[in-house]
Scaffold this active site. Structure first.
Site, PDB file in Angstrom:
ATOM      1  N   LYS A 115       0.851  -1.031  -0.060  1.00  0.00           N
ATOM      2  CA  LYS A 115      -0.011   0.110   0.080  1.00  0.00           C
ATOM      3  C   LYS A 115       0.706   1.338  -0.047  1.00  0.00           C
ATOM      4  CE  LYS A 115      -3.880   1.954   0.106  1.00  0.00           C
ATOM      5  NZ  LYS A 115      -4.998   1.799  -0.828  1.00  0.00           N
ATOM      6  N   SER A 140      -1.324  -0.845  -4.349  1.00  0.00           N
ATOM      7  CA  SER A 140      -2.365  -0.044  -4.164  1.00  0.00           C
ATOM      8  C   SER A 140      -1.914   1.221  -3.666  1.00  0.00           C
ATOM      9  CB  SER A 140      -3.349  -0.780  -3.561  1.00  0.00           C
ATOM     10  OG  SER A 140      -4.474  -0.130  -3.552  1.00  0.00           O
TER      11      SER A 140
END
Length: 357
Positions: free
Chosen positions: A159, A229
């Site tokens: 992330k 992401s």
């Protein structure tokens, strides 16, 4: 160590009912949870606040069981966007480090390690500094998971931050340039730099093969195990490494393949066929619209749709293809696969449970 994986459905980003029930049933020990990987029902773009909302709700929830300090140490990675038939859910990852015996004959079982980078300055995103720091964090997570062979790493979930308007204004005030002056495009640069960092960490690329000039340019340079992401809810990178280790025990193990395009079901079918009798516990994948605008000789319009972003359409396509094979829409499919698999394709990994008896 022994890794336990439990999936729970969610009715909203803050819904903890199913998670609480599984804890009450004894399926999840909150003191052993090291990470939560989630799919939330936002748009997956810059203004998807369901990701941060879910992280905050999860952190508050675990605080009531293990305290605020321990809850803050859990790695929370939320991927926005459950287009098509993808079902919103959390994948709870627990690690038990005592009372476990290694498997016989050098067999390997699922091992998971977590790590994070330092916070990044706006001008570092999408550039060599991010590549280098992510590579370091991936290696740290591998060591924590007792994974010594790069070939045993099957999925690296990262992330990463994106550039906000405030970030760009702050950088401009200091007289420095950011990689791109567009918040949405910055997501791709951050994802791409993170993926290249993972590729270097596991030896897919050497450290001199990926730099500023390669991010979102050199599409022939990619990782077959990275899934990244981007979101506005953090200013550093969270890293979860999944793989197999002889130092791990339990019935779970992992495998991975690479989809060549958004409708390539072959890698998942081959993994299932290679493990007869094994139960599919979770599927993890990346989705991308082919940048050429063509899939297997036929034109697609995902890149030219002004109403629905192409990453959202790609998630729906890949989610439908993979869910149809395993018969379960509660799988993890993340969009935006810059340097994650070949252009238009992406990594796909499976957590299996060995057959008993």
């Amino acid at each position: 160590m022994r890794i336990d994986i439990v999936r729970v459905p969610i009715a909203s980003p803050s819904d903890m009912k199913a998670l609480k029930l599984r804890m009450e049933e004894g399926a999840i020990d909150p003191s052993k949870v090291i990470a939560v990987l989630g799919k939330t029902e936002g748009n997956g773009c810059v203004n998807d606040f369901t990701r941060g909302y879910a992280v905050d709700a999860l952190r508050r929830f675990f605080s009531t069981y293990v305290g605020a300090e321990a809850a803050a140490c859990i790695s929370y990675i939320m991927s926005g966007g459950t287009e098509g038939i993808l079902s919103p859910h959390f994948t709870i990852i627990s690690r038990v480090e005592e009372g476990n015996q290694p498997l016989p004959g050098g067999m390997k079982a699922l091992a998971v390690g977590v790590a994070h980078t330092r916070p990044f300055l706006p001008e570092e995103l999408g550039r060599g500094s991010q590549i280098e720091e992510v590579s370091r964090a991936v290696k740290e997570a591998m060591a924590q998971a007792c994974i010594t062979d790069n070939s045993d790493v099957h999925f690296v979930q990262i992330k990463c931050p994106l550039l906000t308007d405030a970030d760009m204004a702050e950088a401009a005030a200091r007289g420095v340039e950011v990689v791109v002056n567009d918040t949405y495009k910055s997501m791709g640069y951050s994802r791409g730099a993170s993926a290249l960092g993972a590729a270097i960490a596991v030896g897919e690329l050497s450290s001199d093969q990926a730099g500023d000039e390669d991010v979102c340019v050199s599409w022939d340079k990619f990782s077959s195990i990275a899934s990244t992401s981007a979101g506005s809810e953090l200013d550093y990178c969270e890293v979860i490494v999944f793989g197999n280790s002889a130092r791990a025990s339990g019935e779970l193990f992992m495998s991975h393949g690479v989809m060549k395009d958004a409708i390539d079901a072959k890698p998942l079918l081959e993994m299932i066929a290679a493990n007869p009798g094994a139960e599919v516990v979770q599927v993890l994948a990346k989705a991308e619209a082919d940048p050429t605008g063509v899939v297997r000789g036929h034109r697609h319009t995902m890149l030219n749709d002004s109403d629905i972003n192409h990453t959202r359409q790609a998630r729906a396509v890949v989610g439908g293809v993979l869910a149809s094979i395993v018969g379960d829409p509660m799988i993890y499919v993340s969009g935006g696969a810059e340097h994650q698999g070949p252009a238009g394709g992406g990594p796909v990994a499976v957590i299996f449970k060995r057959p008993t008896g």
